[in-house]
Design an enzyme around this catalytic site. Sequence first.
Site, mmCIF file in Angstrom:
data_model
loop_
_atom_site.group_PDB
_atom_site.id
_atom_site.type_symbol
_atom_site.label_atom_id
_atom_site.label_comp_id
_atom_site.label_asym_id
_atom_site.label_seq_id
_atom_site.Cartn_x
_atom_site.Cartn_y
_atom_site.Cartn_z
ATOM 1 N N LYS A 112 0.836 -1.207 0.000
ATOM 2 C CA LYS A 112 0.000 0.000 0.000
ATOM 3 C C LYS A 112 0.870 1.257 0.000
ATOM 4 C CE LYS A 112 -3.812 -2.362 2.272
ATOM 5 N NZ LYS A 112 -4.543 -2.684 3.499
ATOM 6 N N GLN A 133 -4.611 -1.403 9.829
ATOM 7 C CA GLN A 133 -4.457 -2.707 9.170
ATOM 8 C C GLN A 133 -4.949 -3.833 10.090
ATOM 9 O OE1 GLN A 133 -3.327 -3.171 5.941
ATOM 10 N NE2 GLN A 133 -3.824 -5.331 6.224
ATOM 11 N N ASP A 150 -10.851 3.101 4.166
ATOM 12 C CA ASP A 150 -11.235 1.681 4.048
ATOM 13 C C ASP A 150 -12.751 1.532 3.927
ATOM 14 O OD1 ASP A 150 -9.155 -0.095 3.895
ATOM 15 O OD2 ASP A 150 -8.841 -0.219 6.062
#
Length: 283
Positions: free
Chosen positions: A53, A97, A120
């Site tokens: 990412k 995460q 997200d």
Amino acid sequence: MARVIDGKVLASGVRAEVKAGAVALRAASGVIPGLAVVRVGEDPASKIYVGGKRKAAAEAGFNAWEHHFPATANQAEVLDRITQLNAAPEVHGILVQLPLPPQLDGDALIRAVRPEKDVDGFHPLNAGNLLLGRPTARACTPAGVMVVLEHTGVKVAGAHAVVVGRSNIVGKPMALMLLHADATVTVCHRKSDLAAEIPRADILVAAVGVPGLVKGEWIKPGAVVIDVGMNRLPDGTLRGDVEYEAAAQRASWITPVPGGVGPMTIALLLRNTLDAARRAARA
Ligand code: NAD
């Protein structure tokens, strides 16, 4: 024999668009999109994902930061960092995460992220906006699947879509996105009769985490098969949730694992971060 969807090629198209958008935003407003990733512990897969990412963000011309905590980190210190990132004007996107070590309350950490910075799409406000069909940051993996479907040219409206898996991060938002695109949607889970439901699918999305769970013989001839599953086998190879070879004999389109949905997830994360930066620049 199915046509294979190359997720890497599709994702590089999205990433190129995002990069061009970032250049234009910087030229117009001086704003550089900024993505902060919070990682806790030493989960090896998370380390690889976060590395990917950050690299993708840098390639798109973004600023990217990793905030790494030891596996022993407590809730207060991670919350504290999220609060700082919420207040930092150069940070437009924050992601925590997953998975997190067991002593941490992941739901509370996700709720702590400002919804405007939740790239997200996991914050309850953004999940609720998706449910209501309002514009919002949408969960990256199912949003990537919608781009894949668009690429196939297959008509989603009126199709019967079967989603296997009902997690908050893939299955449920996937079902909602398909519903908003006017598919007739069936959601399957552990108690479902997969052998009865899957053969009715014009569009099948498998997001379970069990290698080879979906039998090739269940695939309706001509169906589009999207395999979100990423299962690491003991020999180190990655396998999807679908019996690929057998399914490819019957499907019209199929995503491979790896190289299908996976690359799309990062591309859509970048798109969400650019959108957040654009909103911040307008504010
Ligand atoms: P999860 O474990 O949170 O959810 C799995 C879902 O599958 C649950 O709703 C459960 O009810 C259902 N399920 C489990 N066993 C089943 C069975 N035998 N029959 C029917 N349903 C069953 O998982 P998740 O986070 O949604 O991830 C699913 C898979 O997708 C995993 O392999 C994960 O690694 C992968 N994934 C890939 C990406 C990507 O970028 N490609 C992103 C997220 C997740």
